[in-house]
Motif scaffolding. Structure first.
Motif, short mmCIF file in Angstrom:
data_model
loop_
_atom_site.label_atom_id
_atom_site.label_comp_id
_atom_site.label_asym_id
_atom_site.label_seq_id
_atom_site.Cartn_x
_atom_site.Cartn_y
_atom_site.Cartn_z
N GLU A 100 10.87 8.29 31.48
CA GLU A 100 12.01 7.87 30.60
C GLU A 100 13.66 6.99 30.46
O GLU A 100 14.11 6.92 30.14
CB GLU A 100 12.02 8.90 29.37
N TYR A 148 0.69 21.02 19.32
CA TYR A 148 0.87 19.74 19.92
C TYR A 148 -0.66 19.37 19.90
O TYR A 148 -1.54 20.06 20.66
CB TYR A 148 1.44 19.69 21.58
N THR A 203 1.66 6.33 13.47
CA THR A 203 2.40 6.02 14.61
C THR A 203 3.27 7.24 15.19
O THR A 203 4.21 7.11 15.52
CB THR A 203 3.13 4.46 14.81
N GLU A 204 2.49 8.43 14.83
CA GLU A 204 3.35 9.92 14.27
C GLU A 204 3.64 9.95 15.26
O GLU A 204 2.84 10.17 16.42
CB GLU A 204 2.44 10.79 13.62
N TRP A 205 4.34 10.63 16.20
CA TRP A 205 4.81 11.52 17.43
C TRP A 205 3.95 11.82 18.18
O TRP A 205 3.20 11.68 19.56
CB TRP A 205 5.91 12.49 17.62
N ASN A 206 2.85 12.88 17.02
CA ASN A 206 1.45 13.29 17.54
C ASN A 206 0.64 12.52 17.65
O ASN A 206 -0.97 13.25 17.38
CB ASN A 206 1.73 14.96 16.79
N LEU A 231 0.99 9.89 21.66
CA LEU A 231 2.21 9.19 21.87
C LEU A 231 3.40 9.24 22.89
O LEU A 231 3.79 9.06 23.70
CB LEU A 231 2.33 8.60 20.35
N GLU A 232 3.91 10.15 21.96
CA GLU A 232 5.11 11.03 22.41
C GLU A 232 5.58 11.54 24.10
O GLU A 232 6.37 12.14 24.57
CB GLU A 232 5.89 12.50 21.77
#
Length: 252
Positions: A100, A148, A203-206, A231-232
């Motif tokens: 990141e 998760y 397109t959600e974080w999970n 994705l996250e």
């Protein structure tokens, strides 16, 4: 195709230090002679091919002994070559991974596949290397909470199935599990392979994500390396998995 250990040894020996054609020929002749010497003396017949894929320390000792025979430790050529080979077999490596946007210092430890003949450097601070009969896995050292999605990297050798056929099988499986294929592309990072990427809807974080690297095993089969992410986690765990794959070597 992933880099073989032989190719890495030759590349390391040729880089930074310049050797003459005579040096190179003497070195490889000495290595071959050392590997075959005991078998020849015992049976009186030189084997056509010495089976590779032994424990890394045994292989290193054979190569190092050969370099000692060829050049000795007191010559600049001999000591330089020994140092280069030794670095390939180091049990630990320090790497810098960009996570990141920030550099992260990581220590990687060498591991060997149980059934498939390869070595891989693993970040043991965050992951565990689990071996199995069908495949090996790199999994989180500390499991994520239930909310998760799964995060792991599976390394599997598919014998008697060349990359083209393996890729089609991977694409069919991912299309079924994720609803479609994002892209299929030839890549050189973190290894030379075909990369198949698939993502779940949204397109959600999970949102689940899969990255699958397919390459030849050097024979009639393939290695299929599957990163299961969301994705996250792609920029974090995905980047760390790729850093480990930079140090993936086929040794058979």
């Amino acid at each position: 195709m992933a880099r073989s250990l032989d190719e890495q040894i030759k590349q390391a020996l040729e880089s930074e230090t310049v050797f003459s054609a005579k040096d190179t020929m003497e070195m490889w002749n000495a290595i071959e002679g050392e590997l075959f010497e005991k078998e020849t003396n015992r049976t009186g017949i030189k084997p056509a091919k010495q089976k590779r894929g032994k424990k890394r320390i045994v292989l290193f000792m054979a190569v190092a002994a050969s370099l000692l025979i060829a050049f000795g430790t007191q010559t600049s050529t001999g000591s330089a070559m020994i140092d280069k080979v030794k670095s390939i077999f180091a049990p630990e490596k320090d790497v810098t991974t960009k996570i990141e946007g920030s550099d992260e210092e990581t220590k990687l430890n060498l591991h060997e596949g149980k059934k498939a003949k390869y070595v891989l450097y693993v970040d043991e601070a965050r992951y565990k290397f689990l071996t199995g009969e069908a495949s090996d896995k790199v999994v989180l050292k500390e499991a994520l909470p239930e909310k998760y999605p799964s995060v792991e990297m599976e390394i599997k050798q598919v014998e008697n199935k060349e990359p083209g056929a393996a890729i089609e099988e991977v694409k069919a499986t991912l299309a079924k599990e994720y609803g479609g294929i994002l892209r299929t592309e030839e890549v050189s990072y973190p290894m030379k392979a075909t990369l198949v990427t698939a993502k779940g809807k949204g397109t959600e974080w999970n949102t689940p994500l899969a990255k699958v690297y397919v390459m030849s095993n050097g024979g009639s089969g393939s290695f299929v390396i599957t990163q299961t992410l969301f994705l996250e986690a792609e920029e974090g765990h995905g980047a760390r998995f790729d850093e480990m794959l930079k140090e993936f070597y086929i040794v058979e």
